[in-house]
Design a protein around this motif. Structure first.
Motif, PDB file in Angstrom:
ATOM      1  N   VAL A  72       0.858  -1.181   0.000  1.00 54.13           N
ATOM      2  CA  VAL A  72       0.000   0.000   0.000  1.00 54.13           C
ATOM      3  C   VAL A  72       0.895   1.232   0.000  1.00 54.13           C
ATOM      4  O   VAL A  72       1.684   1.438   0.939  1.00 54.13           O
ATOM      5  N   THR A  73       0.786   2.037  -1.026  1.00 54.77           N
ATOM      6  CA  THR A  73       1.617   3.223  -1.151  1.00 54.77           C
ATOM      7  C   THR A  73       0.914   4.228  -2.040  1.00 54.77           C
ATOM      8  O   THR A  73      -0.149   3.954  -2.606  1.00 54.77           O
ATOM      9  N   LEU A  77      -2.575   4.564  -0.416  1.00 58.32           N
ATOM     10  CA  LEU A  77      -2.297   4.809   0.999  1.00 58.32           C
ATOM     11  C   LEU A  77      -2.983   6.084   1.463  1.00 58.32           C
ATOM     12  O   LEU A  77      -3.565   6.129   2.552  1.00 58.32           O
ATOM     13  N   ILE A  81      -5.756   5.963   4.499  1.00 61.00           N
ATOM     14  CA  ILE A  81      -5.104   6.312   5.759  1.00 61.00           C
ATOM     15  C   ILE A  81      -6.110   6.669   6.845  1.00 61.00           C
ATOM     16  O   ILE A  81      -7.085   7.378   6.610  1.00 61.00           O
ATOM     17  N   THR A  88      -6.221   1.386   8.671  1.00 60.19           N
ATOM     18  CA  THR A  88      -5.597   1.771   7.408  1.00 60.19           C
ATOM     19  C   THR A  88      -5.515   0.584   6.452  1.00 60.19           C
ATOM     20  O   THR A  88      -5.675   0.732   5.231  1.00 60.19           O
ATOM     21  N   ARG A 147       5.046   3.888   2.978  1.00 61.94           N
ATOM     22  CA  ARG A 147       4.730   2.636   2.309  1.00 61.94           C
ATOM     23  C   ARG A 147       4.425   1.602   3.389  1.00 61.94           C
ATOM     24  O   ARG A 147       5.026   1.617   4.461  1.00 61.94           O
TER      25      ARG A 147
END
Length: 723
Positions: A72-73, A77, A81, A88, A147
């Motif tokens: 997850v980035t 993300l 978040i 998350t 990340r």
């Protein structure tokens, strides 16, 4: 779901803690990398197979990992978040959350939680007490995450035998890895969420001092009110019980009718958290050495477990005041060739304390934890398709609980592990094998004589291993099979607990005679990634002996254990036990480009996961998430992404002992991400509406789900930038 439109960014690190620390450690995270840019109008998950997994010492693409993996980035993300790492990640395949209110939510992987999950910050444990109880927050701030990787299988064993369920590694930038090209880097994020009136902001900067030295600073602040919910505080079953008690005892001071009619907000769930960190690193052409210090400070409330029967105790509404100071070290050096390519070192040390506060502000119970963890990794050079990594890991924890409701004796856990991971690449055919030996010593030290607690020492030697292979049976498609054998030493909590815990409103009882837990596991995977589509699936089976579980039971067991101290047991009784167990499940996700309209790619995605767990001779394992499906439709371009998704969590009726069933629920969410300057400038504004229908939703994995639903309708705005 799970997609990355334009995956970018390299990697980063986390830091924080206190006095002693050591140099036995190397992180499984390495130097800067950059994923290739995604072609315009490609589906968001199409790049997933090309993502590089950096948590394992030997870096590899997602399609080559012999187990289910999530990364997850970037945009994903930012959209996902939340204040806790559990929430998350809750929309990832195979992931649920403990959901002990909005401030203490730890990840649940394939039905495993607590001691079977390792939550790391840049390859090193979070060094808190979140594994001790579900009301204890993980000391990791998602606002500062660059990340997040969720990893299972052979690579997960490198981080501890307790990682049978998997590893969650949160990677930040606290120890710099590269020198900024323009002499500086600056990033920030600000967010607002309506359900808890959540206000948060975080920023981080790196500044080059000369050609090789980089200094870092970061900080964050989060404040929330009590959480808005989509109905009553109590579940239908608990509410019916409270109303029956109100009729049977109308004059009881507990006011059962008032409790039954609580709705709209979840009391005692407000919070305030701030963090600060500084770091620096010397970065050369052949290696780097960096250090960082961080401070974490949080005050938060946990939902009330209400008394539902006449004659019970007045329920408590505890708040937790939490502070951690942490020091981190990371180093890496290239050897110049030969058998070894490089050596990596990673270490962290922390002092942690939290107070469980009474309603008048007094300290009811105090938790103190001093932790030290280190890793040293030797990375082999690639030769004829063979590469690998071996190393040593050291963990030491001093843990003490003080106060009238101390449920553990003072204890120490010391652990040393030796590990290796080896890979062979023959093009279409790839093999991987991993092994770990671990020696653990747990010592219970009681300062004041208390006949409740065990006093003495237990030692365990555990060996874990894994072997697997994958085969590329078609262009962009690969299938794999992995076999593993794991052993895990019981934790101090599972061995030594014997007392009431105000935070969870429960009496917790362990067993110092436990044997080590062992399991055999097999997992099959399929990965497919091509132009306009992406597909990943995993099916797994685990057979446990001496499986440790906790169950809500009648008061008799806890009353007998509490008898030497003369204490009354007026809380629900949770006891640990051992038995054989079976886990099996399936998780899959896919994305497909449906059409291209002008600048927009129209993509559909679907995710599903299911876990079945059985305690042999007893019944279903407790708190296992039910079948879940999540589908989304998304329009993507360089400057605008618009998405709508529906998540269906089915009813869970497979329960153990006094555990109650959980109703199913359906969440509808929508979001829009705006990039005013397209891909040239990574400034993004995300607007989202979550639980649009304001439904009453409760996760079965939560021990408090009958008293603490998820948030109701939540309108969120998040702005992020990088310079």
């Amino acid at each position: 779901m799970l997609y990355h439109y334009c995956t970018r960014q390299g990697f980063t690190d986390r830091s924080p803690v206190v006095f002693k620390f050591v140099l036995l450690s190397a992180t499984a995270l390495t130097s800067q990398f950059a994923a290739p840019a995604l072609a315009q109008n490609a589906p968001s998950t199409a790049n997933r197979g090309r993502e590089i997994v950096v948590t394992a010492p030997v870096r590899q693409s997602e399609t080559d990992v012999l187990s289910g993996t999530s990364i997850v980035t970037g945009d994903e993300l930012q959209r996902s978040i939340r204040p806790t790492i559990g929430e998350t990640l809750a929309r990832q395949p195979g992931v649920s959350a403990t959901s002990f209110g909005p401030n203490a939510s730890r990840p649940v992987l394939r039905g495993f939680q607590g001691e079977r999950i390792r939550v790391l910050t840049d390859g090193i444990g979070s060094i808190d007490v979140s594994n001790t109880s579900v009301d204890h927050a993980v000391v990791i701030n998602p606002l500062l995450a660059d990340r997040v990787e969720v990893l299972r299988g052979p690579s997960a064993l490198l981080f501890g035998s307790s990682a049978v369920g998997g590893v969650v590694n949160v990677i930040d930038t606290r120890i710099p890895r590269t020198v900024p090209e323009q002499g500086y880097r600056l990033s920030g994020i600000a967010s607002y969420g309506s359900a808890a009136n959540e206000r948060s902001v975080a920023a981080a900067t790196d500044v080059a001092v000369g050609r090789q030295f980089v200094v870092h600073a970061d900080g964050s602040y989060l404040k929330t009110d009590d959480l808005k919910i989509g109905g009553y505080v109590l579940s239908p079953r608990a509410r019916a019980e409270a109303l029956a008690s109100a009729q049977a005892a109308p004059n009881d001071p507990l006011d059962f009718a008032g409790v039954a009619n609580l709705r709209g907000r979840l009391p005692n769930t407000a919070s305030e958290t701030w963090t600060a960190g500084v770091g620096g690193a010397l970065i050369t052409d052949t290696g780097s050495l960096g250090i960082a210090y961080s401070h974490y400070d949080s005050l938060y409330g946990v939902p009330v477990r209400y008394t539902l029967t006449p004659g019970g105790e007045e329920p408590e509404a505890p708040r937790l005041s939490l502070v951690q100071n942490r020091l981190d070290l990371r180093g890496e050096i290239e050897t110049g060739g030969g058998f070894l390519e490089r050596i990596r070192l990673r270490a962290g040390a922390a002092q942690y304390r939290h107070y469980e506060l009474e309603e008048d502000g007094g300290i009811g119970t105090a938790f103190y934890n001093k932790g030290l963890e280190g890793r040293l990794e030797l990375i082999q050079s690639r030769r004829n398709g063979w590469q690998g990594a071996s190393g040593v890991q050291f963990v030491n924890r001093d843990f003490d609980v003080r106060g009238d409701e101390a449920f553990l004796p003072r204890n120490n856990t010391a652990q040393v592990g030796l590990f290796t991971l080896q890979q062979l690449d023959r093009g279409a055919f790839k093999m991987e094998a991993g092994a770990r030996f671990e020696h653990t010593t747990l010592t219970a030290r009681t300062a004041v004589a208390d006949d409740r607690f065990f006093r003495g020492q237990r030692s365990f030697d555990a060996f874990s291993g894994s072997i697997g292979a994958s085969y590329g049976f078609a262009p962009d498609w690969r299938a794999g099979l992995n076999l593993s054998r794991t052993e895990r030493a019981p934790s101090a909590e599972e061995l030594f607990a014997n007392g009431p815990h105000a935070g969870t409103e429960a009496y917790e009882l362990g067993d110092p005679n436990f044997k080590k837990e062992a399991s055999w596991g097999i997992e099959a995977t399929v990965h497919g990634h091509g132009d306009g589509y992406s597909f990943d699936a995993s099916a797994y089976y685990n057979r446990f002996s001496n499986y440790i579980y906790d169950a809500l039971v009648t008061q008799g067991a806890c009353e007998a254990a509490a008898a030497p101290s003369g204490r009354d047991v007026d809380l629900p009784c949770f006891t640990y036990a051992q038995a054989d167990a079976r886990y099996y499940g399936l998780e899959a996700e896919g994305s497909l480009r449906l059409a291209t309209i002008g600048r927009y790619a129209i993509n559909a995605d679907l995710l599903g996961d299911y876990v079945h767990a059985q305690i042999i001779g007893t019944g279903p394992a407790p708190r296992i998430p039910p079948l879940r499906l999540l589908g989304g439709l998304e329009a993507q371009s360089d400057s605008v992404n618009a998405r709508v998704e529906v998540e269906r969590s089915f009813r869970q009726t497979r329960v153990l002992g006094l555990e109650t069933p959980t109703d199913g629920f359906t969440l509808v969410n929508a979001s829009v991400q705006l990039k005013p300057w397209g891909t040239r400038n990574p400034t993004t504004l995300t607007l989202s509406a979550n639980n649009i229908l304001d439904v009453d939703a409760r996760r079965h994995a939560s021990v408090l789900k009958d008293f603490a639903p998820l948030n109701g309708r939540d309108l969120r705005a998040t702005l992020s930038f990088k310079l």
